[in-house]
Structure formats: structure tokens, C-alpha cells
Design a protein around this motif. Structure first.
Motif, PDB file in Angstrom:
ATOM      1  N   LYS A   6       1.277   3.523 -16.230  1.00  0.00           N
ATOM      2  CA  LYS A   6       2.711   3.806 -16.294  1.00  0.00           C
ATOM      3  C   LYS A   6       3.091   4.516 -15.006  1.00  0.00           C
ATOM      4  O   LYS A   6       2.580   5.596 -14.718  1.00  0.00           O
ATOM      5  CB  LYS A   6       3.030   4.676 -17.505  1.00  0.00           C
ATOM      6  N   MET A   7       3.980   3.887 -14.224  1.00  0.00           N
ATOM      7  CA  MET A   7       4.315   4.415 -12.899  1.00  0.00           C
ATOM      8  C   MET A   7       5.793   4.742 -12.783  1.00  0.00           C
ATOM      9  O   MET A   7       6.626   4.135 -13.449  1.00  0.00           O
ATOM     10  CB  MET A   7       3.922   3.397 -11.823  1.00  0.00           C
ATOM     11  N   LEU A   8       6.069   5.698 -11.929  1.00  0.00           N
ATOM     12  CA  LEU A   8       7.439   6.030 -11.556  1.00  0.00           C
ATOM     13  C   LEU A   8       7.601   5.749 -10.069  1.00  0.00           C
ATOM     14  O   LEU A   8       6.864   6.300  -9.250  1.00  0.00           O
ATOM     15  CB  LEU A   8       7.733   7.510 -11.838  1.00  0.00           C
ATOM     16  N   MET A   9       8.554   4.868  -9.731  1.00  0.00           N
ATOM     17  CA  MET A   9       8.847   4.586  -8.329  1.00  0.00           C
ATOM     18  C   MET A   9      10.152   5.272  -7.956  1.00  0.00           C
ATOM     19  O   MET A   9      11.197   5.011  -8.574  1.00  0.00           O
ATOM     20  CB  MET A   9       8.955   3.079  -8.076  1.00  0.00           C
ATOM     21  N   VAL A  10      10.105   6.158  -6.981  1.00  0.00           N
ATOM     22  CA  VAL A  10      11.295   6.856  -6.497  1.00  0.00           C
ATOM     23  C   VAL A  10      11.702   6.158  -5.204  1.00  0.00           C
ATOM     24  O   VAL A  10      11.126   6.385  -4.134  1.00  0.00           O
ATOM     25  CB  VAL A  10      11.000   8.355  -6.262  1.00  0.00           C
ATOM     26  N   GLU A  11      12.703   5.293  -5.288  1.00  0.00           N
ATOM     27  CA  GLU A  11      13.070   4.401  -4.189  1.00  0.00           C
ATOM     28  C   GLU A  11      14.541   4.028  -4.306  1.00  0.00           C
ATOM     29  O   GLU A  11      14.999   3.607  -5.369  1.00  0.00           O
ATOM     30  CB  GLU A  11      12.194   3.141  -4.241  1.00  0.00           C
ATOM     31  N   ASP A  12      15.298   4.188  -3.207  1.00  0.00           N
ATOM     32  CA  ASP A  12      16.735   3.911  -3.262  1.00  0.00           C
ATOM     33  C   ASP A  12      17.084   2.495  -2.843  1.00  0.00           C
ATOM     34  O   ASP A  12      18.228   2.057  -3.026  1.00  0.00           O
ATOM     35  CB  ASP A  12      17.508   4.912  -2.399  1.00  0.00           C
ATOM     36  N   ALA A  34      13.565   5.209 -10.093  1.00  0.00           N
ATOM     37  CA  ALA A  34      14.592   6.244  -9.919  1.00  0.00           C
ATOM     38  C   ALA A  34      15.102   6.139  -8.488  1.00  0.00           C
ATOM     39  O   ALA A  34      14.300   6.069  -7.544  1.00  0.00           O
ATOM     40  CB  ALA A  34      14.004   7.625 -10.189  1.00  0.00           C
ATOM     41  N   GLY A  35      16.421   6.137  -8.313  1.00  0.00           N
ATOM     42  CA  GLY A  35      16.994   5.935  -6.987  1.00  0.00           C
ATOM     43  C   GLY A  35      17.232   7.207  -6.207  1.00  0.00           C
ATOM     44  O   GLY A  35      17.517   7.151  -5.007  1.00  0.00           O
ATOM     45  N   THR A  36      17.120   8.369  -6.865  1.00  0.00           N
ATOM     46  CA  THR A  36      17.391   9.642  -6.194  1.00  0.00           C
ATOM     47  C   THR A  36      16.370  10.686  -6.649  1.00  0.00           C
ATOM     48  O   THR A  36      15.666  10.502  -7.665  1.00  0.00           O
ATOM     49  CB  THR A  36      18.793  10.163  -6.529  1.00  0.00           C
ATOM     50  N   LEU A  37      16.316  11.795  -5.910  1.00  0.00           N
ATOM     51  CA  LEU A  37      15.448  12.896  -6.319  1.00  0.00           C
ATOM     52  C   LEU A  37      15.873  13.464  -7.670  1.00  0.00           C
ATOM     53  O   LEU A  37      15.022  13.787  -8.520  1.00  0.00           O
ATOM     54  CB  LEU A  37      15.475  14.003  -5.269  1.00  0.00           C
ATOM     55  N   ALA A  38      17.189  13.592  -7.872  1.00  0.00           N
ATOM     56  CA  ALA A  38      17.687  14.155  -9.121  1.00  0.00           C
ATOM     57  C   ALA A  38      17.274  13.289 -10.308  1.00  0.00           C
ATOM     58  O   ALA A  38      16.825  13.799 -11.350  1.00  0.00           O
ATOM     59  CB  ALA A  38      19.211  14.289  -9.066  1.00  0.00           C
ATOM     60  N   GLU A  39      17.396  11.966 -10.157  1.00  0.00           N
ATOM     61  CA  GLU A  39      17.012  11.066 -11.235  1.00  0.00           C
ATOM     62  C   GLU A  39      15.492  11.114 -11.460  1.00  0.00           C
ATOM     63  O   GLU A  39      15.007  11.067 -12.595  1.00  0.00           O
ATOM     64  CB  GLU A  39      17.452   9.643 -10.901  1.00  0.00           C
ATOM     65  N   ALA A  40      14.741  11.232 -10.363  1.00  0.00           N
ATOM     66  CA  ALA A  40      13.285  11.327 -10.479  1.00  0.00           C
ATOM     67  C   ALA A  40      12.888  12.571 -11.258  1.00  0.00           C
ATOM     68  O   ALA A  40      11.982  12.529 -12.104  1.00  0.00           O
ATOM     69  CB  ALA A  40      12.656  11.344  -9.100  1.00  0.00           C
ATOM     70  N   LEU A  58      15.498   9.631   0.945  1.00  0.00           N
ATOM     71  CA  LEU A  58      16.298   9.377  -0.250  1.00  0.00           C
ATOM     72  C   LEU A  58      17.703   9.928  -0.054  1.00  0.00           C
ATOM     73  O   LEU A  58      17.924  10.814   0.788  1.00  0.00           O
ATOM     74  CB  LEU A  58      15.638  10.031  -1.463  1.00  0.00           C
ATOM     75  N   PRO A  59      18.687   9.421  -0.801  1.00  0.00           N
ATOM     76  CA  PRO A  59      20.084   9.823  -0.578  1.00  0.00           C
ATOM     77  C   PRO A  59      20.332  11.322  -0.719  1.00  0.00           C
ATOM     78  O   PRO A  59      21.196  11.875  -0.028  1.00  0.00           O
ATOM     79  CB  PRO A  59      20.850   9.039  -1.662  1.00  0.00           C
ATOM     80  N   ASP A  60      19.599  11.991  -1.608  1.00  0.00           N
ATOM     81  CA  ASP A  60      19.876  13.404  -1.858  1.00  0.00           C
ATOM     82  C   ASP A  60      18.767  14.320  -1.345  1.00  0.00           C
ATOM     83  O   ASP A  60      18.631  15.455  -1.794  1.00  0.00           O
ATOM     84  CB  ASP A  60      20.124  13.661  -3.345  1.00  0.00           C
ATOM     85  N   GLY A  61      17.956  13.849  -0.382  1.00  0.00           N
ATOM     86  CA  GLY A  61      16.940  14.729   0.200  1.00  0.00           C
ATOM     87  C   GLY A  61      15.682  13.980   0.587  1.00  0.00           C
ATOM     88  O   GLY A  61      15.611  12.751   0.536  1.00  0.00           O
ATOM     89  N   SER A  62      14.679  14.742   0.963  1.00  0.00           N
ATOM     90  CA  SER A  62      13.407  14.171   1.387  1.00  0.00           C
ATOM     91  C   SER A  62      12.432  14.109   0.213  1.00  0.00           C
ATOM     92  O   SER A  62      12.319  15.060  -0.578  1.00  0.00           O
ATOM     93  CB  SER A  62      12.783  15.019   2.503  1.00  0.00           C
ATOM     94  N   GLY A  63      11.735  12.976   0.102  1.00  0.00           N
ATOM     95  CA  GLY A  63      10.727  12.834  -0.930  1.00  0.00           C
ATOM     96  C   GLY A  63       9.615  13.857  -0.812  1.00  0.00           C
ATOM     97  O   GLY A  63       8.934  14.158  -1.794  1.00  0.00           O
ATOM     98  N   LEU A  64       9.447  14.419   0.399  1.00  0.00           N
ATOM     99  CA  LEU A  64       8.419  15.436   0.596  1.00  0.00           C
ATOM    100  C   LEU A  64       8.655  16.650  -0.302  1.00  0.00           C
ATOM    101  O   LEU A  64       7.712  17.347  -0.699  1.00  0.00           O
ATOM    102  CB  LEU A  64       8.377  15.879   2.060  1.00  0.00           C
ATOM    103  N   ASP A  65       9.951  16.894  -0.609  1.00  0.00           N
ATOM    104  CA  ASP A  65      10.277  18.048  -1.455  1.00  0.00           C
ATOM    105  C   ASP A  65       9.778  17.878  -2.883  1.00  0.00           C
ATOM    106  O   ASP A  65       9.661  18.866  -3.623  1.00  0.00           O
ATOM    107  CB  ASP A  65      11.796  18.268  -1.477  1.00  0.00           C
ATOM    108  N   LEU A  66       9.512  16.630  -3.291  1.00  0.00           N
ATOM    109  CA  LEU A  66       9.117  16.374  -4.674  1.00  0.00           C
ATOM    110  C   LEU A  66       7.605  16.451  -4.876  1.00  0.00           C
ATOM    111  O   LEU A  66       7.138  16.605  -6.005  1.00  0.00           O
ATOM    112  CB  LEU A  66       9.616  14.984  -5.109  1.00  0.00           C
TER     113      LEU A  66
END
Length: 470
Positions: A6-12, A34-40, A58-66
């Protein structure tokens, strides 16, 4: 890899994300997008994923923050695979330094994507199994540590070191050890500590509970049996002594061993061979024997209830464990250790006792010794959710010493009266009385039957009506 992930792809990039998710689905995996950090973050809060595929821009920030947020998920964080576009190689390196499991450069090759995510999940599974194995090993090692900073306990540890340092004899056998002490003083822990500190620590440690084995099966359990040795012996069975191989046999409560089996055990210790019930051949015995008892074996020898020759064979080296009331300064250390163990084992916040409660614990006589203290601390920490436990949280119902005992009263009668007193205070509840005495329920029931102190009831809760005779 046969397990579906089961995977989660965070990609806009919606088209790319749908295509990758579809390809993963055909391979038997499920992929949520998930298209945004918030949705992720909402997805992570709602579900558990085996792998997180993370775009950096990503639209609302850097994936590095996650990455750090994902790595802090308890108890088992999923691995993060970073998806980097051309020109983002420095960001990919930064992600790896922050703990990402791997990275892939866009545009992705589906076969490469499958290999990377499955490898990341497999490596994460291996790390989890290693972590759990290390935790079990750590817990096992903690269980064989004799705690205590008092001079009394330091003397015990010094004695254990002396025992461990004695080399094996010419026949390769290590000297037998007899551990004495009241119920609940930690005789089993001392036996394991001797085994763990010896050169044979990687060999089997076999505990034989001489009170827990049914009398009619004790011979077969200790020495094993051949096929057809008795009606139900459809297959041959290895006895507990033989199963110890060249490790340690720990004979707990050796004073309860029936006199006929004492003779057979003596033969095994002397000749270093054992014969299974119904067998014609003997098997070599290479194990060391450590015995423990809370009874006075010398008095039992004088009364004819324990073999003198077996006593001398077992009592080559001796170790006496002190009752807790003689080193009460160690109580806070024990309590702290038990509370930490409960917090780890049950995932509970670490509790502590306030000064008044700790003072009460330190002043108590503890007839059941360290075992009784451990049970009480466990009950208080599990039943009450406060971070600081107080006197009202202590289910402390001490068993007072039996008053006005005649000077000529023997040990058997003292034990009988003590059990009767515990049953009265527990209102006939055997489990509660066993806790007060620091015994297992089975051990208490055995002693009740031996002294003819009432019988367990048939209803749940195991009620008993204590009675005395004469």
C-alpha cells in the motif's frame, strides 16, 4: 516480492501520477495519490502505508519538509522514495541525508519503479524484524540482571562472579549450584544470570518447575520416554534434562521433587547419563545443574524428606539470596526499573510514584519479596493513568507476620499459617492470595493441597474457604 504493498504517492503532476498508480496497480499494489503536502499529511494521519513516493517540488512547499514527519511515524515508519526531476539532484542528495530510502529520476521507468519500491519495503521489513529481535534480546538480558546498589546485593553479584569463574572439571562438567532464599527473592533470575555470564550462554537454559509438573508425568517430563513406554506414548519424547544438551538445567523448587525421583536425579548427576522411560539405551548428559529452593533442605534431610547424597551433590557451590526487607534501600531502584519496563512493553507513558508512595513502598516488609513488589507496581501502573502515582493508587494489602508462634513450631506449620492468613486477607481469592505471598497460582494451590487448607471452588474467581485443623 509476493506481498501487495500500500503506497502513498505525493505528486502534483496529475497525468504522471495516474499513470504510475495504474502501473503499480497492475503489479498487484495499491497506490493513493496526494497532490499537495497538506493532502499528504491528511492521508498519513488516516492510514498506514508501506512506502511513500515523494516529489520534491509541490505547490505548497518542498517534499523535503515531509521526510522527517514520515520518519517519526511510530512504531514503524514507512520508507520514503524521492522522485526528482532533471536538475534536482542536489535536492535528492539532501533527501537521502535526511533518511530517504532511495530516489528515482523522472521520467520513471515502471520496471525500475517496481524494483525500487519493493526493495525499499523489503529492507524496511528486515529492519523492523531486526529491531524487534534486538528489543526481545534486550528484554531477555534485562530479565537476568540482578538489580540493587546496596552492599547486600553487591555481595550476591560478587558471589555469582566467583561461581562463573570456576572452570569445568576434567570431565568437562561445571560444578553444580544450589540457590536458596525466600519465595520471590529472584532465584530464577540468579540462575539465568549465572548461565548468561558463563561461556555456555549461547547454549540452552531449561527451567524445570518441580511444583508445576504433575506427579504422574514428572518422570517422563524430566527424563523423556521411548515410544510405547506407556499407553499414550505414541512417539518417543526428549526429556527436559536431555533437551538442555550442554547448557543449563535449572531445577526450581527442588525441595518439592518426590523422593523416588530424587534417586533417579542423583543417578543422572553422578553418572552423567540419563535413560528415557521405557528405553534400553542411556544418553550422555552434559548439562550443568542449578537447583533452587525456599525450603531448608538440611532440615528436610534430617526429617527423611530429602536425600542426603543428592543434597551434597547439588550443594557443591551455594548462593543465598537475601529477602527484600534486608536491603530496602534498593526498593526505589526496583520500582524505577519495573516502571520503565511497563512503559516499553505496553506503550504507556512513563509513570512515577510520589514521595509519600515511595516512602510507603520502602517501609513495607514485602513477604513476597521482589516478585510481590513487581506485581504491585505493574498493577498500579496499568490500572491508573496518572503520570504520578500516589498512596491511593497502591493496591497494598500487606500480609502481617503470623503472631505469637510457639518456639518449637516447625517450618511446615509456619508456612501453613502464613497461607491461611493470606487467604483470609484475600477473602478466599486464590489469585489474590498468591500475589500477596509472591507465589504463582499453581504453586499456592499445590501448597494448599499439601497442607489441606481448603479447596478451590468451581466458580470463576477461584474462591477458597481457608480452614485450619487442630
Amino acid at each position: 516480492m509476493s506481498m501487495a504493498l500500500k503506497m502513498l504517492m505525493v505528486e502534483d503532476e496529475e497525468v504522471f501520477a495516474r499513470a504510475a498508480a495504474r502501473g503499480l496497480g497492475k503489479a498487484g499494489h495499491s497506490c493513493y495519490v496526494a497532490g499537495t503536502l497538506a493532502e499528504a499529511r491528511r492521508c498519513i494521519a488516516r492510514g498506514i502505508y508501506d512506502v511513500v513516493l515523494l516529489d520534491i517540488r509541490l505547490p505548497d512547499g518542498s517534499g523535503l519538509d515531509l521526510i522527517e514527519e514520515v520518519r517519526s511515524i511510530e512504531p514503524d515508519p514507512p520508507p520514503v522514495v524521492v522522485l526528482s526531476a532533471y536538475g534536482e539532484i542536489e535536492d535528492a542528495v539532501t533527501a537521502m541525508k535526511q533518511g530517504a530510502a532511495d530516489y528515482l529520476r523522472k521520467p520513471l521507468d515502471l520496471d525500475e519503479l517496481l524494483v525500487v519500491v519493493e526493495r525499499a519495503a523489503e529492507n524496511a521489513g528486515l529492519r523492523r524484524r531486526l529491531k524487534h529481535a534486538q528489543e526481545r534480546e534486550s528484554s531477555a538480558r534485562e530479565d537476568v540482571v540482578l538489580l540493587g546498589e546496596s552492599d547486600t546485593m553487591q555481595t550476591v553479584r560478587d558471589r555469582i562472579r566467583q561461581i562463573v569463574d570456576i572452570p569445568a572439571g576434567e570431565d568437562g562438567a561445571l560444578p553444580n549450584v544450589l540457590i536458596t532464599g525466600e519465595t520471590g527473592t529472584g532465584k530464577d533470575i540468579a540462575a539465568r544470570a549465572i548461565h548468561a555470564a558463563s561461556a555456555e550462554d549461547d547454549r540452552p537454559f531449561v527451567r524445570v518447575d518441580c511444583t508445576g509438573l504433575p506427579a504422574d508425568l514428572m518422570d517422563a517430563e524430566l527424563f523423556g520416554h521411548a515410544r510405547g513406554a506407556f499407553a499414550d506414548a505414541r512417539d518417543a519424547r526428549t526429556g527436559l534434562i536431555e533437551a538442555a544438551e550442554d547448557g543449563t538445567v535449572f531445577l526450581d523448587e527442588i525441595g518439592e521433587l518426590p523422593i523416588d525421583l530424587q534417586a533417579k536425579l542423583l543417578s543422572v548427576i553422578e553418572r552423567r547419563t540419563a535413560r528415557r522411560l521405557g528405553a534400553t539405551r542411556e544418553t550422555p548428559v552434559r548439562a550443568r545443574f542449578i537447583a533452587a529452593t525456599n525450603r531448608n533442605l538440611e532440615e528436610m534431610v534430617a526429617q527423611g524428606n530429602f536425600r542426603r547424597d543428592l543434597f551434597y551433590r547439588l550443594n557443591v557451590l551455594s548462593l543465598e539470596l537475601p529477602p527484600l526487607r534486608t536491603h530496602r534501600e534498593d526498593v526505589p531502584l526496583y520500582v524505577d526499573s519495573f516502571l520503565h519496563a511497563i512503559a516499553r512493553r505496553y506503550g504507556r507513558p512513563l509513570s512515577s510514584f510520589d514521595d509519600a508512595a515511595m516512602r510507603r513502598l520502602s517501609e513495607h516488609d514485602w513477604p513476597g519479596n521482589v516478585r510481590e513488589l513487581k506485581h504491585l507496581v505493574q498493577r498500579a501502573a496499568l490500572l491508573f493513568t496518572a503520570r504520578t502515582l500516589s498512596l491511593r493508587d497502591l493496591p497494598l494489602s500487606p500480609v502481617a507476620p503470623v503472631p505469637d508462634l510457639p518456639q518449637d513450631l516447625d517450618l511446615e506449620e509456619v508456612e501453613k499459617r502464613h497461607i491461611v492468613e493470606a487467604l483470609k486477607r484475600a477473602q478466599g481469592n486464590i489469585s489474590r492470595a498468591a500475589d500477596l505471598l509472591g507465589l504463582t497460582r499453581m504453586a499456592l494451590r499445590y501448597r494448599m493441597q499439601k497442607h489441606d487448607i481448603g479447596r478451590p471452588g468451581e466458580e470463576s474467581g477461584e474462591q477458597a474457604s481457608p480452614r485450619t485443623h487442630g
